[in-house]
Scaffold this motif. Structure first.
Motif, PDB file in Angstrom:
ATOM      1  N   LEU A 141       4.199  -5.964   2.041  1.00  0.00           N
ATOM      2  CA  LEU A 141       3.787  -6.148   0.765  1.00  0.00           C
ATOM      3  C   LEU A 141       3.982  -5.103  -0.076  1.00  0.00           C
ATOM      4  O   LEU A 141       4.279  -4.097   0.170  1.00  0.00           O
ATOM      5  CB  LEU A 141       2.140  -6.119   1.071  1.00  0.00           C
ATOM      6  N   PRO A 142       4.189  -5.416  -1.440  1.00  0.00           N
ATOM      7  CA  PRO A 142       4.289  -4.302  -2.373  1.00  0.00           C
ATOM      8  C   PRO A 142       3.127  -3.346  -2.260  1.00  0.00           C
ATOM      9  O   PRO A 142       2.020  -3.655  -1.845  1.00  0.00           O
ATOM     10  CB  PRO A 142       3.973  -5.134  -3.862  1.00  0.00           C
ATOM     11  N   ALA A 143       3.529  -2.012  -2.625  1.00  0.00           N
ATOM     12  CA  ALA A 143       2.571  -0.905  -2.536  1.00  0.00           C
ATOM     13  C   ALA A 143       1.270  -1.145  -2.944  1.00  0.00           C
ATOM     14  O   ALA A 143       0.270  -0.752  -2.385  1.00  0.00           O
ATOM     15  CB  ALA A 143       3.491   0.398  -3.056  1.00  0.00           C
ATOM     16  N   SER A 144       1.356  -1.982  -4.236  1.00  0.00           N
ATOM     17  CA  SER A 144      -0.249  -2.006  -4.803  1.00  0.00           C
ATOM     18  C   SER A 144      -0.760  -2.909  -4.071  1.00  0.00           C
ATOM     19  O   SER A 144      -2.028  -2.781  -3.924  1.00  0.00           O
ATOM     20  CB  SER A 144       0.289  -2.329  -6.338  1.00  0.00           C
ATOM     21  N   ARG A 145      -0.288  -3.805  -3.518  1.00  0.00           N
ATOM     22  CA  ARG A 145      -0.869  -4.984  -2.552  1.00  0.00           C
ATOM     23  C   ARG A 145      -1.263  -4.193  -1.323  1.00  0.00           C
ATOM     24  O   ARG A 145      -2.630  -4.687  -0.801  1.00  0.00           O
ATOM     25  CB  ARG A 145       0.039  -5.921  -2.287  1.00  0.00           C
ATOM     26  N   GLN A 146      -0.417  -3.257  -0.752  1.00  0.00           N
ATOM     27  CA  GLN A 146      -1.125  -2.513   0.225  1.00  0.00           C
ATOM     28  C   GLN A 146      -2.328  -1.796   0.048  1.00  0.00           C
ATOM     29  O   GLN A 146      -3.352  -1.619   0.962  1.00  0.00           O
ATOM     30  CB  GLN A 146      -0.044  -1.818   0.966  1.00  0.00           C
ATOM     31  N   VAL A 147      -2.404  -1.354  -1.126  1.00  0.00           N
ATOM     32  CA  VAL A 147      -3.571  -0.454  -1.436  1.00  0.00           C
ATOM     33  C   VAL A 147      -4.665  -1.413  -1.674  1.00  0.00           C
ATOM     34  O   VAL A 147      -5.933  -0.873  -1.143  1.00  0.00           O
ATOM     35  CB  VAL A 147      -3.375   0.617  -2.748  1.00  0.00           C
ATOM     36  N   ARG A 148      -4.410  -2.557  -2.262  1.00  0.00           N
ATOM     37  CA  ARG A 148      -5.520  -3.400  -2.359  1.00  0.00           C
ATOM     38  C   ARG A 148      -6.188  -4.074  -1.028  1.00  0.00           C
ATOM     39  O   ARG A 148      -7.160  -4.253  -0.924  1.00  0.00           O
ATOM     40  CB  ARG A 148      -5.011  -4.467  -3.571  1.00  0.00           C
ATOM     41  N   LEU A 149      -5.221  -4.292  -0.084  1.00  0.00           N
ATOM     42  CA  LEU A 149      -5.656  -4.778   1.067  1.00  0.00           C
ATOM     43  C   LEU A 149      -6.631  -3.656   1.736  1.00  0.00           C
ATOM     44  O   LEU A 149      -7.598  -4.384   2.294  1.00  0.00           O
ATOM     45  CB  LEU A 149      -4.524  -5.042   1.965  1.00  0.00           C
ATOM     46  N   GLU A 150      -6.464  -2.627   1.935  1.00  0.00           N
ATOM     47  CA  GLU A 150      -6.932  -1.331   2.419  1.00  0.00           C
ATOM     48  C   GLU A 150      -8.185  -1.261   1.563  1.00  0.00           C
ATOM     49  O   GLU A 150      -9.378  -1.363   2.613  1.00  0.00           O
ATOM     50  CB  GLU A 150      -6.138  -0.308   2.404  1.00  0.00           C
ATOM     51  N   ARG A 151      -8.395  -1.361   0.296  1.00  0.00           N
ATOM     52  CA  ARG A 151      -9.609  -1.290  -0.492  1.00  0.00           C
ATOM     53  C   ARG A 151     -10.591  -2.550  -0.112  1.00  0.00           C
ATOM     54  O   ARG A 151     -11.648  -2.379  -0.054  1.00  0.00           O
ATOM     55  CB  ARG A 151      -9.235  -1.214  -1.724  1.00  0.00           C
ATOM     56  N   LEU A 152      -9.733  -3.581  -0.467  1.00  0.00           N
ATOM     57  CA  LEU A 152     -10.807  -4.797  -0.301  1.00  0.00           C
ATOM     58  C   LEU A 152     -10.873  -5.580   0.982  1.00  0.00           C
ATOM     59  O   LEU A 152     -12.131  -6.010   1.243  1.00  0.00           O
ATOM     60  CB  LEU A 152     -10.082  -5.968  -1.137  1.00  0.00           C
ATOM     61  N   TYR A 153     -10.042  -5.233   1.754  1.00  0.00           N
ATOM     62  CA  TYR A 153     -10.444  -5.695   3.337  1.00  0.00           C
ATOM     63  C   TYR A 153     -10.225  -4.551   4.412  1.00  0.00           C
ATOM     64  O   TYR A 153      -9.160  -4.562   5.079  1.00  0.00           O
ATOM     65  CB  TYR A 153      -9.277  -6.762   3.579  1.00  0.00           C
ATOM     66  N   PRO A 154     -11.157  -3.582   4.478  1.00  0.00           N
ATOM     67  CA  PRO A 154     -10.976  -2.328   5.435  1.00  0.00           C
ATOM     68  C   PRO A 154     -11.008  -2.897   7.005  1.00  0.00           C
ATOM     69  O   PRO A 154     -11.697  -3.869   7.334  1.00  0.00           O
ATOM     70  CB  PRO A 154     -12.307  -1.800   5.144  1.00  0.00           C
ATOM     71  N   GLY A 155     -10.010  -2.206   7.503  1.00  0.00           N
ATOM     72  CA  GLY A 155      -9.835  -2.556   9.003  1.00  0.00           C
ATOM     73  C   GLY A 155      -8.632  -3.497   9.205  1.00  0.00           C
ATOM     74  O   GLY A 155      -8.291  -3.945  10.381  1.00  0.00           O
ATOM     75  N   ALA A 156      -7.978  -4.183   7.995  1.00  0.00           N
ATOM     76  CA  ALA A 156      -6.810  -4.900   8.212  1.00  0.00           C
ATOM     77  C   ALA A 156      -5.615  -4.194   9.188  1.00  0.00           C
ATOM     78  O   ALA A 156      -5.380  -3.028   8.770  1.00  0.00           O
ATOM     79  CB  ALA A 156      -6.340  -5.359   6.932  1.00  0.00           C
ATOM     80  N   ALA A 157      -5.130  -4.733   9.925  1.00  0.00           N
ATOM     81  CA  ALA A 157      -4.030  -4.152  10.826  1.00  0.00           C
ATOM     82  C   ALA A 157      -2.885  -5.280  11.164  1.00  0.00           C
ATOM     83  O   ALA A 157      -3.208  -6.442  11.236  1.00  0.00           O
ATOM     84  CB  ALA A 157      -4.787  -3.531  11.944  1.00  0.00           C
ATOM     85  N   ASN A 158      -1.593  -4.573  10.999  1.00  0.00           N
ATOM     86  CA  ASN A 158      -0.505  -5.407  11.885  1.00  0.00           C
ATOM     87  C   ASN A 158      -0.677  -5.606  13.425  1.00  0.00           C
ATOM     88  O   ASN A 158      -1.334  -4.989  14.159  1.00  0.00           O
ATOM     89  CB  ASN A 158       0.743  -4.597  11.522  1.00  0.00           C
ATOM     90  N   LYS A 159      -0.330  -6.766  13.686  1.00  0.00           N
ATOM     91  CA  LYS A 159      -0.032  -7.178  15.216  1.00  0.00           C
ATOM     92  C   LYS A 159       1.483  -7.307  15.195  1.00  0.00           C
ATOM     93  O   LYS A 159       1.863  -8.594  15.156  1.00  0.00           O
ATOM     94  CB  LYS A 159      -0.935  -8.320  15.480  1.00  0.00           C
ATOM     95  N   PRO A 160       2.315  -6.594  15.461  1.00  0.00           N
ATOM     96  CA  PRO A 160       3.755  -6.716  15.457  1.00  0.00           C
ATOM     97  C   PRO A 160       4.097  -7.963  16.360  1.00  0.00           C
ATOM     98  O   PRO A 160       5.024  -8.632  16.188  1.00  0.00           O
ATOM     99  CB  PRO A 160       4.138  -5.328  15.656  1.00  0.00           C
ATOM    100  N   ALA A 161       3.528  -7.953  17.688  1.00  0.00           N
ATOM    101  CA  ALA A 161       4.089  -8.955  18.674  1.00  0.00           C
ATOM    102  C   ALA A 161       3.811 -10.134  18.091  1.00  0.00           C
ATOM    103  O   ALA A 161       4.533 -11.215  18.704  1.00  0.00           O
ATOM    104  CB  ALA A 161       3.257  -8.586  19.847  1.00  0.00           C
ATOM    105  N   LEU A 162       3.052 -10.535  17.187  1.00  0.00           N
ATOM    106  CA  LEU A 162       2.654 -11.936  16.735  1.00  0.00           C
ATOM    107  C   LEU A 162       3.037 -12.069  15.200  1.00  0.00           C
ATOM    108  O   LEU A 162       2.738 -13.101  14.630  1.00  0.00           O
ATOM    109  CB  LEU A 162       1.139 -11.947  16.552  1.00  0.00           C
ATOM    110  N   ASN A 163       3.709 -10.983  14.540  1.00  0.00           N
ATOM    111  CA  ASN A 163       4.150 -10.934  13.329  1.00  0.00           C
ATOM    112  C   ASN A 163       3.269 -11.439  12.422  1.00  0.00           C
ATOM    113  O   ASN A 163       3.175 -12.424  11.644  1.00  0.00           O
ATOM    114  CB  ASN A 163       5.503 -12.042  13.189  1.00  0.00           C
TER     115      ASN A 163
END
Length: 207
Positions: A141-163
């Motif tokens: 994601l663009p850097a600004s969207r990463q910041v927004r994801l963290e702010r609006l949806y705390p706890g969001a995390a990658n699951k690399p094995a599932l992409n």
């Protein structure tokens, strides 16, 4: 439309072949069988899965008769643009009257599928206490969207094995709130796509 939980594609119950394989897969199998019989090859489309706690179906007392309901479901499933979906909605209203809530939910699920495909997502489903979004990675994601994801949806995390990105399932409040369902969770998912995945108008114009 691959809805589970409270949703039921034929209303009260399913029967026959459709009960065994599900509506989307049933249509796909029939289409492939006809194409094979005619000797026509067809490029396989990427499966799109929406699996959220939504009561979305065509009630028996709204669209009477299994054949008519199957026809309506097929038209909804085949709508690949907002314009095509709007035509299906207009036809339903013209033939059967104002859409009841489960049908409104069904149309919103179809619209969500169209938007999800447009941003490259093929899978939005609730798994345990999380909502899975795939294919997706936070670092893409663009850097600004990463910041927004963290702010609006705390706890969001990658699951690399599932992409995939896993986001805690939404509630009415962080502490003691109930899980969102039906129109509430559809609105949540719509806002999520707009906030995190859809391109900004400027970016789209530069495209």
């Amino acid at each position: 439309l691959e809805l589970r939980g409270a949703g039921n594609l034929l209303g009260g119950e399913q029967s026959g072949h459709i009960a065994g394989v599900g509506f989307d897969l049933y249509l796909r199998l029939v289409g492939e069988a006809v194409a094979d019989y005619k000797g026509e090859g067809e490029e396989e489309a990427t499966e799109m899965k929406i699996d959220l706690p939504v009561n979305a179906h065509l009630p028996h007392d709204y669209v009477p008769g299994e054949r008519l309901r199957l026809e309506a479901y097929r038209n909804i499933a085949q709508a690949e643009t907002d314009e095509a979906l709007a035509e299906v909605r207009d036809e339903l209203v013209d033939r059967y009257g104002k859409l009841p809530v489960p049908v409104e939910n069904l149309m919103r699920v179809a619209a969500l599928r169209i938007r999800a495909r447009a941003v490259g997502l093929h899978d939005i489903q609730q798994i345990g206490n999380h909502i899975k979004l795939a294919p997706a990675k936070i670092e893409d994601l663009p850097a600004s969207r990463q910041v927004r994801l963290e702010r609006l949806y705390p706890g969001a995390a990658n699951k690399p094995a599932l992409n995939s990105i896993f986001i805690p399932k939404p509630k009415t409040s962080p502490i003691g709130g109930r899980d969102l369902a039906d129109g509430e969770i559809l609105e949540w998912a719509e806002k999520l796509l707009y906030a995190i995945f859809e391109p900004t108008p400027v970016a789209a114009a530069k495209g």
